[in-house]
Design an enzyme around this catalytic site. Structure first.
Site, short mmCIF file in Angstrom:
data_model
loop_
_atom_site.label_atom_id
_atom_site.label_comp_id
_atom_site.label_asym_id
_atom_site.label_seq_id
_atom_site.Cartn_x
_atom_site.Cartn_y
_atom_site.Cartn_z
CE LYS A 27 -3.74 -0.73 2.28
NZ LYS A 27 -4.49 -1.06 3.49
NE ARG A 96 -6.53 3.91 4.37
CZ ARG A 96 -7.51 3.46 3.59
NH1 ARG A 96 -7.37 2.32 2.96
NH2 ARG A 96 -8.62 4.14 3.42
N GLY A 105 -7.04 -10.20 7.54
CA GLY A 105 -6.71 -10.82 8.82
C GLY A 105 -5.86 -9.91 9.67
CG MET A 107 -6.04 -2.78 12.72
SD MET A 107 -5.24 -1.47 13.63
CE MET A 107 -4.92 -0.34 12.32
NE ARG A 340 -5.42 -4.57 -3.73
CZ ARG A 340 -6.05 -5.07 -2.71
NH1 ARG A 340 -5.41 -5.33 -1.62
NH2 ARG A 340 -7.32 -5.31 -2.75
CG HIS A 456 -14.02 -10.34 3.75
ND1 HIS A 456 -14.30 -11.65 4.04
CD2 HIS A 456 -12.79 -10.11 4.24
CE1 HIS A 456 -13.28 -12.18 4.71
NE2 HIS A 456 -12.35 -11.26 4.85
CB SER A 786 15.28 -40.60 -12.83
OG SER A 786 14.05 -39.99 -12.58
CB CYS A 854 10.50 -39.66 -11.88
SG CYS A 854 11.46 -40.80 -10.87
CE1 TYR A 874 12.89 -37.38 -16.70
CE2 TYR A 874 14.98 -37.37 -17.91
CZ TYR A 874 14.09 -38.00 -17.03
OH TYR A 874 14.39 -39.22 -16.52
C1 PEP Z 1 10.57 -41.35 -5.65
O1 PEP Z 1 10.99 -41.94 -4.66
O2 PEP Z 1 10.65 -40.14 -5.80
C2 PEP Z 1 9.89 -42.11 -6.69
C3 PEP Z 1 9.49 -41.51 -7.81
O3 PEP Z 1 9.62 -43.40 -6.44
P1 PEP Z 1 8.36 -43.92 -5.61
O4 PEP Z 1 7.51 -42.74 -5.29
O5 PEP Z 1 7.70 -44.90 -6.49
O6 PEP Z 1 9.04 -44.52 -4.44
#
Ligand code: PEP
Ligand code: MG
Length: 902
Positions: A27, A96, A105, A107, A340, A456, A786, A854, A874
């Protein structure tokens, strides 16, 4: 928090700018920006967040603050030609709160500071309006009593209602000066009784107490709850804005309003806002009296209206974004009280970003920063089926989109209670206030009978991405009797209602939902260029194209069957990053796995494996076909074997009962023995992953053979399979070397037998701390890594992921030990630092090492940015999260480019 002697704790509005949000709060920074743009902002100054931090740490304001405030106040008094609280012509100020992020939440505001029994008379004389002066004074006592002295707000409301009832009027503007004078006396008594002290008559004392109350409001339960929800750090503190008062309650030529520079729900240009004549600011936001649409201001006060329109254009062009504003008109003079960058719905965020690109205000990279993955995820929620037969109860304002169905509840407490026991609820209120926050969080959607787009309920629901319909005036909400009536119908607590935040419609009963058009688009069932494609789909399409153009991270899917793989592909997956093979061992095949486990001889084992082989192969053929031309990482079996066996208690009971009947089954007995043998105290750290492959002869070899034979079959069918074999839970390179040697031999055999060259790669998951710490060695045997950040988080923290979330995570979140579960967003400092060093060590050994993730974090927006930054190739996530990961990968790349060129 230490104090620095030269530290400056107070900034005049002319000294700040919009980049100083950390110090001046949102503000304060924007008031300064507007002041510097030459817009009509009432003069004032801001006390910094640093002062608040000192106060919160030590319990006292910094020593220098008092003098600094005095100096700025003196300058303000000189500018205004009157003194704070001066008896014949008082300068009045508002106080303010204003943190870096807007935070319901805390004042909010105390207006009219400087009024007292004496100066109220001076103000009446100066304004030539006694009613106005006493109305201002009663507001001060009310707001000050409630927010500074902690008096129950209802007590003032009740006294006000009684005053109106006594006079037989319904609106407060019908109370005259004499009524208000009496009300002031009543209010002062309430304060004295409830707060145990008189309402302070000294203006400076009022000011100092209000400032302190703002500091303290940083740590109210509601503020803490909101911060946790929104992931706002708890140590930022709030700034305090002290601004000379302008009055919207001086008569019909005065008023106050809120506005958006364009429609926050659709992004369309136009006049959007609410105006309330003869009122002060809080009246509009609270939805207490009915406002008129902003467009009506043109007829009420054309000069101010025209000026406001010009200012809105200036603000949009300057901020290059949708802004929301608060303004007051004092006897025909327009004043800007706040601006804002405005909150907006997820759909509007996408539309506005592309509209601004078309207007030449921002470029594509900036457009990517204007949206985020959470918003995209929201757009992928289902909507109500338009073809369904429905019972329309009424219609309100479409305040925050989505389709929500749940049982009607009429108070926050019940909303929280019911939702804890698994019920879906719709919180129905006449209007909401900050006390309703936990109920709003717990509810599927929020429905109010009063208030507009800026009430609100609307503002908070939009911020939370929660469905909201507000101002449904046909509904008579009776919170005391826990019901609402519409026409002749009565909806009791517990009755199911459905609300549509995109149309404002409210239905009785459960309305079926259908997929969102954005999902239809990703599924390829709606084309962005088609005539019937809506504007939103076109905007999403464009933004996704920007993201795909700039992102460096590739996005793969966690999928283990052809159906998921195909969907993932439609959603833009560039391969499979994790095919968990354990699902292929369940169902009817469980029996074969039992045979494998129970095998006593090599022959029995081989028979069991040969029965599994063709089934596995078939799965892989389907998967490679679905992902033809794209990489598919197949993980060898990971979970502990007992997961494929019957439950120990169930089986024990079965065996015991059979024995009692003298009808024992030989197979069950053997199974029970095996279950006992394989029973582990802590299976997550037991016989699983690569360890299984090393102790169950032939298991991994069978899986590798199935992969290789499936790839060969696809090749011979002129397909382009690109399988990658992944070994789970490796902790040391030796484990991987042994598995790899065996796998290489199997692959060579299949190649020879089928006359193909398969080019399969073999890599490993990095999901144990030791693997990360010895990544340099492991990379000697792995062609790719991975990161399994689920197990890595589990093992780095020593958290059993199946247990901790339910048992003590809430306590940890409440205590602020972490702002978000480390299983949801990567813990950058701990788990993340292992990922970072493993990336470096792995690449040092093998520069062409392919790197991905992953774990669940692969689809989490914040984590995707981290994985971009540490240089992974990736991320892999569940099919439904792929668009979000693509978008966030694009945003991460655009952001990194932006900061490189700065
Ligand atoms: C992990 O451990 O991040 C994974 C992808 O394997 P899982 O969740 O199957 O143990
Ligand atoms: Mg794992």
């Amino acid at each position: 928090m230490s104090e620095n002697k030269d530290q400056k704790f107070v900034y005049d509005f002319t000294e700040g700018n919009r980049d100083l949000k950390d110090l001046l709060g949102g503000k304060g920074a924007n008031l300064a920006e507007m002041t510097n743009l030459g817009l009509p902002v009432p003069p004032g100054f801001t006390i910094t967040t640093e002062a608040c931090k000192v106060y919160l740490a030590s319990g006292e304001a910094p020593a220098a603050l008092r003098d600094e405030v005095s100096a700025h106040l003196a300058a303000l008094e000189a500018k205004m030609g009157k003194k704070l609280g001066q008896s014949d012509d008082p300068l009045l100020v508002s106080v303010r709160s204003g943190a870096k992020f807007s935070m319901p939440g805390m004042m909010d505001t105390v207006l009219n500071i400087g009024l007292s029994d004496e100066s109220v008379v001076g103000l009446a004389a100066q304004a030539g309006n006694e009613r106005f002066a006493w109305d201002s004074y009663r507001r001060l006592i009310q707001m000050f009593g409630k927010t500074v002295l902690g008096v129950e707000g209802e007590l003032f409301e009740e006294a006000l209602d009684e005053a109106k009832a006594a006079k037989k009027v319904t609106v407060d503007t019908d109370l005259d000066a004499a009524d208000l004078k009496k009300l002031v006396t009543r209010f002062k008594k309430i304060v004295a009784k409830q707060a145990g002290r008189e309402f302070p008559q000294d203006a400076r004392e009022q000011l100092d107490l209000a400032v302190e109350a703002v500091f303290n409001s940083w740590n109210t339960d509601r503020a803490k709850l909101y911060r946790r929800q929104e992931r706002i750090p708890s140590d930022l503190g709030t700034a305090v804005n002290i601004c000379s008062m302008v009055f919207g309650n001086l008569g019909p030529d005065s008023g106050t309003g809120v506005a958006f520079t364009r429609d926050p729900a659709s992004g369309h240009a136009g006049v959007y806002g609410d105006y309330l004549q003869n009122a002060q600011g809080e009246d509009v936001v609270a939805g207490i009296r009915n406002t008129v649409p902003l467009a009506d201001l043109e007829a009420i006060d054309k000069t101010s209206y025209d000026q406001l329109m010009t200012i809105m254009t200036t603000l949009e062009t300057h901020y290059k974004d949708l802004c929301d504003i608060e303004f007051t008109i004092e006897r025909g003079q327009l004043w800007m009280l706040q601006t804002r960058v405005g909150k907006r719905t997820a759909g509007a965020a996408f539309r506005i970003a592309t509209q601004l690109v078309d207007q030449g205000l921002i470029d594509e990279a900036e457009a990517l920063q204007r949206v985020n993955g959470a918003q995209l995820a929201q757009l992928m929620f289902p909507r109500f089926d338009e073809g369904a037969t429905t019972t329309l109860l009424g219609r309100g304002i479409a305040a925050s989109p989505g389709a929500a169905v749940g049982k009607a509840v009429f108070d926050s407490y019940t909303a929280v209670k019911w939702s804890r026991s698994g019920e879906k609820v719709i919180l129905i209120r006449r209007e909401t206030n900050p006390d309703d926050l936990d109920g709003m969080i717990a509810a599927e959607g929020i429905l109010t009978s009063r208030g507009g787009k800026t009430s609100h309920a609307a503002v908070v629901a939009r911020g939370m991405g929660k469905t909201c319909v507000c101002g449904a005036e046909d509904l008579e909400v009776d919170t005391k009797r826990r019901r609402m009536t519409v026409g002749g119908a009565v909806i009791e607590e517990g009755d199911v209602v459905s609300i549509d935040g995109s149309t404002g419609k409210v239905y009785l009963g459960e309305v079926p939902v259908v997929p969102s058009p954005v999902v239809e688009y990703f599924e390829g069932r709606m084309h962005a260029g088609a005539d019937d494609a809506d504007e939103l789909v076109a905007a999403v399409h464009r933004i996704m194209a920007y993201a795909d153009r700039v992102r460096r991270l590739r996005v793969r899917a966690n999928a283990d069957n052809a159906e998921d793989a195909l969907r993932a592909r439609r959603f833009g997956a560039q391969g499979i990053g994790l095919c968990r093979t354990e699902h292929m061992f369940l169902g009817e095949r469980r029996e074969l796995v039992e045979h494998l486990i129970l095998a006593d001889t090599d022959k029995e084992r081989e028979e069991a494996l040969s029965a599994l082989l063709p089934l596995q192969k078939k799965d892989f053929v389907e998967l490679f076909e679905a992902m033809d031309g794209l990489p598919v990482t197949v993980r060898l079996l990971d979970p502990p074997l007992h997961e494929f066996l019957p439950d120990i208690t169930e089986l024990s009971v079965r065996v015991a009962l059979a024995e009692a009947r003298k009808d024992a089954n030989e197979n069950d007995l053997r199974l029970l023995q095996a279950v006992h043998k394989l029973h582990e105290q802590n299976p997550m750290l037991g016989l699983r992953g690569v360890r299984l492959g090393l102790v169950i002869p032939g298991l991994f070899a069978m899986q590798v053979r199935a992969i290789a034979e499936a790839a060969a079959e696809r090749k011979n069918a002129k397909g382009d399979p690109r399988a990658e074999i992944m070994v789970p839970l490796v902790g040391t390179v030796q484990e991987l070397e042994i598995v790899r040697e065996e796998a290489d031999a199997v692959i060579a055999e299949v190649e020879a037998a089928t006359g193909t060259s398969l080019k399969l790669t073999i890599g490993t998951m990095i999901e144990l701390p030791r693997a990360a710490l010895t990544a340099g060695q492991i990379a000697e045997a792995a062609q790719f890594f991975s990161f399994g950040t689920n197990d890595l988080t589990q093992t780095v923290w020593g958290f059993s992921r199946d247990d901790v979330e339910a048992s003590f995570f809430t306590a940890y979140l409440e205590k602020g030990i972490f702002g978000v579960s480390p299983f949801e967003t990567i813990d950058k400092d701990g788990v993340g630092s292992l990922v970072r060093s493993a990336v470096q060590a792995g690449r040092a050994t093998r520069p062409d090492l392919k790197l991905g993730v992953c774990g669940e974090h692969g689809g989490d927006p914040e984590s995707v940015h981290f994985f971009h930054e540490v240089g992974l190739d990736y991320v892999s996530c569940s099919p439904f999260r792929i668009p979000v990961a693509r978008l966030e990968a694009g945003r991460a790349a655009a952001e990194a480019k932006g900061s490189d060129s700065r």
